[in-house]
Design a protein around this motif. Structure first.
Motif, short mmCIF file in Angstrom:
data_model
loop_
_atom_site.label_atom_id
_atom_site.label_comp_id
_atom_site.label_asym_id
_atom_site.label_seq_id
_atom_site.Cartn_x
_atom_site.Cartn_y
_atom_site.Cartn_z
N ARG A 132 128.49 -5.21 52.99
CA ARG A 132 127.09 -5.48 52.66
C ARG A 132 126.68 -6.78 53.33
O ARG A 132 127.49 -7.68 53.50
N VAL A 133 125.40 -6.85 53.72
CA VAL A 133 124.87 -8.06 54.36
C VAL A 133 123.69 -8.57 53.54
O VAL A 133 122.82 -7.80 53.13
N LEU A 134 123.68 -9.88 53.32
CA LEU A 134 122.55 -10.56 52.68
C LEU A 134 122.02 -11.58 53.67
O LEU A 134 122.75 -12.47 54.10
N THR A 135 120.76 -11.45 54.06
CA THR A 135 120.19 -12.34 55.06
C THR A 135 118.78 -12.73 54.65
O THR A 135 118.32 -12.36 53.56
N MET A 136 118.09 -13.48 55.51
CA MET A 136 116.74 -13.92 55.19
C MET A 136 115.86 -13.88 56.43
O MET A 136 116.25 -14.36 57.50
N ASP A 137 114.68 -13.31 56.28
CA ASP A 137 113.66 -13.26 57.33
C ASP A 137 114.23 -12.85 58.68
O ASP A 137 114.22 -13.62 59.65
N LEU A 138 114.72 -11.62 58.75
CA LEU A 138 115.13 -11.07 60.04
C LEU A 138 113.97 -11.13 61.02
O LEU A 138 112.81 -10.90 60.64
N HIS A 139 114.25 -11.42 62.27
CA HIS A 139 113.20 -11.53 63.27
C HIS A 139 112.42 -10.22 63.39
O HIS A 139 111.20 -10.24 63.62
N ALA A 140 113.11 -9.13 63.26
CA ALA A 140 112.47 -7.80 63.29
C ALA A 140 113.04 -6.97 62.15
O ALA A 140 114.25 -6.84 62.02
N HIS A 260 113.36 -20.47 60.06
CA HIS A 260 114.60 -20.89 60.72
C HIS A 260 114.30 -21.96 61.77
O HIS A 260 113.72 -21.68 62.82
N GLY A 261 114.73 -23.18 61.50
CA GLY A 261 114.51 -24.27 62.43
C GLY A 261 115.63 -24.37 63.44
O GLY A 261 116.55 -25.19 63.28
N VAL A 262 115.59 -23.55 64.48
CA VAL A 262 116.60 -23.62 65.54
C VAL A 262 116.49 -24.98 66.24
O VAL A 262 117.49 -25.67 66.47
N LEU A 263 115.28 -25.34 66.62
CA LEU A 263 114.94 -26.68 67.13
C LEU A 263 115.92 -27.18 68.19
O LEU A 263 116.60 -28.19 68.03
N LYS A 273 105.81 -35.90 68.39
CA LYS A 273 104.65 -36.39 69.15
C LYS A 273 103.44 -35.47 69.03
O LYS A 273 102.37 -35.80 69.55
N SER A 274 103.57 -34.33 68.36
CA SER A 274 102.50 -33.34 68.33
C SER A 274 101.41 -33.74 67.33
O SER A 274 101.57 -34.68 66.54
N VAL A 275 100.31 -32.98 67.35
CA VAL A 275 99.20 -33.22 66.42
C VAL A 275 99.49 -32.63 65.04
O VAL A 275 98.70 -32.82 64.11
N MET A 276 100.60 -31.89 64.90
CA MET A 276 100.96 -31.34 63.60
C MET A 276 101.23 -32.45 62.60
O MET A 276 101.96 -33.39 62.89
N LYS A 277 100.66 -32.29 61.42
CA LYS A 277 100.90 -33.30 60.38
C LYS A 277 102.29 -33.14 59.77
O LYS A 277 102.95 -34.12 59.42
N SER A 278 102.75 -31.88 59.65
CA SER A 278 104.10 -31.66 59.11
C SER A 278 104.64 -30.31 59.55
O SER A 278 103.88 -29.38 59.82
N LEU A 279 105.95 -30.24 59.64
CA LEU A 279 106.67 -28.98 59.87
C LEU A 279 107.64 -28.80 58.71
O LEU A 279 108.46 -29.69 58.45
N VAL A 280 107.52 -27.69 58.03
CA VAL A 280 108.42 -27.39 56.91
C VAL A 280 109.35 -26.26 57.33
O VAL A 280 108.89 -25.21 57.79
N ILE A 281 110.66 -26.48 57.22
CA ILE A 281 111.66 -25.47 57.54
C ILE A 281 112.58 -25.30 56.35
O ILE A 281 112.57 -26.10 55.42
#
Length: 336
Positions: A132-140, A260-263, A273-281
Motif C-alpha cells: 500500500r502507498v500513502l502519499t500527498m498531492d500527486l502531480h497527476a 512540495h517545496g523542491v526549491l 527577491k521577488s514581489v511575493m510577500k510570503s511562500l508557504v510550503i
C-alpha cells in the motif's frame, strides 16, 4: 476490526525530522509511546546502500516513511531496499508513506521516444513487496492508476485552507485564489471552494522549454490579495514571474501556497527577491538551511495528518475523512 499488532514506523534518510514528528503525533493520539524502529541505512564506499533492521518485525504492520525527493535515485533505492529487508524479515504488511512522490512529473509521453518513468517507479515499488502507498498531492491524479496496489492520496488544500483562514482572519473577502497555469485549475478551485473565494488563472505560453514567452491573467485581480496555489515549486521561475504579472494587474499583495517545496538551484534567492510577500510550503521535503533561513518562506507541518492517516490505515477506517475540514480542524488546533 483493528489488527492485533501495533503499527510500527521505520524511516530512511530522506526526511528524518518528519518521521520523528509523525511518531510524536502518533504517541499523542494513542497515549502510548510510538517510536521509529531501530535500523541503520548507510552507504558503502562505492555508494551502495545497505539496510539492517535491529528489531524483530515478524508479523508486524510496517510503515516506511521516505519521500523520494532530492537525491531522488538514492532515496528511492533506500525505500526499495528497506521494503526488501522487511519482507525478508516476515513483516505482515508493508506500507510506503511517500509524502513527496518523485518522478511524478514524468507521468506521460510528452514527445516521441520518451519514458513514462512514474509508471516504472510504481512497478518497482510493488515488486519490492510494498502492499500500500500513502502519499500527498500527486502531480497527476492518474498516477494512482499506475499502481496495482491501493494508493491513498492525501491533499494539502484542507491544511492550506485552515492556515489561510487563520492568517487572513477578518480579511478573507479580498482574497483571490490563483492557478499559475491551466493544468492546476482543479487544485486551485478546490482551495477556493474551501475558503469561499473567487478564482483566477495565469495562462502561460512557452516558445521553448524553460522560457516563458507570455503570461496572461484571466480574471479581475485588481485590489485583491492573490494566493497562488500549486503542487510543486522547483526553480521558482514561473512562480515569481506570475507574482510580478499579478502585481502589474493591480493586486495589492501576492502570497503562494505550494505543497512540495523542491526549491532547487536559484529558487530561494529568486523567492527572497521577488514581489511575493510570503511562500508557504509543507514539510513533505526536508528543508535546507537556505529554505529555513529565508524570511518570506514559511513551513506548515504535515505530521498531524500523516499520523492520523497511518492510524486510520492500521485500524481499517476511512482515510478520505481527512479531506474534510471538520475532521482535520481539531487535529491542527493550536498548530497553525
Amino acid at each position: 476490526m483493528p489488527s492485533i499488532v501495533e503499527p510500527k514506523l521505520i524511516s530512511g534518510n530522506a526526511n528524518m525530522p518528519l518521521a520523528k514528528a509523525i511518531a510524536r503525533r502518533m504517541t499523542m493520539y494513542r497515549g502510548m509511546s510510538v517510536g521509529l524502529v531501530d535500523a541503520r541505512v548507510e552507504r558503502f564506499n562505492d555508494q551502495e546502500i545497505f539496510v539492517e533492521v535491529y528489531e524483530n518485525v515478524r508479523g508486524e504492520d510496517m510503515f516506511i516513511i521516505q519521500p523520494t525527493s532530492n537525491p531522488a535515485n538514492d532515496n528511492l533505492m533506500e525505500l526499495l531496499i528497506m521494503s526488501d529487508a522487511l519482507r525478508r524479515s516476515s513483516a505482515a504488511r508493508i506500507t510506503a508513506v511517500i509524502p513527496y512522490f518523485g518522478y511524478a512529473r514524468q507521468d506521460r509521453r510528452s514527445k516521441a521516444r520518451t519514458p513514462i518513468t512514474a509508471k516504472l517507479v510504481a512497478n518497482m515499488i510493488a515488486e519490492a513487496g510494498i502492499e500500500r502507498v500513502l502519499t500527498m498531492d500527486l502531480h497527476a491524479a492518474q498516477i494512482q492508476g499506475f499502481f496495482d496496489i491501493p494508493v491513498d492520496n492525501l491533499y494539502a488544500s484542507p491544511i492550506f485552507a485552515l492556515d489561510i483562514l487563520e492568517q487572513f482572519k477578518g480579511n478573507t473577502s479580498d482574497i483571490m485564489v490563483v492557478s499559475p497555469d491551466v493544468g492546476g485549475v482543479a487544485r486551485a478551485r478546490e482551495l477556493a471552494k474551501r475558503i469561499n473565494a473567487p478564482l483566477s488563472i495565469v495562462d502561460k505560453r512557452r516558445e521553448k522549454p524553460g522560457e516563458i514567452a507570455e503570461m496572461t491573467v484571466i480574471g479581475e485581480v485588481a485590489g485583491k490579495t492573490c494566493i497562488i496555489v500549486d503542487d510543486i515549486c522547483d526553480t521558482a521561475g514561473t512562480l515569481c514571474k506570475a507574482a510580478e504579472v499579478l502585481m502589474e494587474h493591480g493586486a495589492t499583495e501576492v502570497h503562494s501556497y505550494i505543497t512540495h517545496g523542491v526549491l532547487s538551484g536559484p529558487a530561494v534567492e529568486r523567492i527572497t527577491k521577488s514581489v511575493m510577500k510570503s511562500l508557504v510550503i509543507t514539510d513533505s521535503i526536508q528543508a535546507t538551511g537556505a529554505v529555513s533561513g529565508a524570511t518570506n518562506i514559511r513551513i506548515v507541518p504535515t505530521a498531524p495528518m500523516f499520523a492520523q492517516a497511518i492510524l486510520n490505515i492500521w485500524n481499517g477506517t476511512s482515510v478520505s475523512s481527512l479531506f474534510e475540514t471538520e475532521t482535520l480542524g481539531p487535529i491542527y488546533e493550536g498548530i497553525l
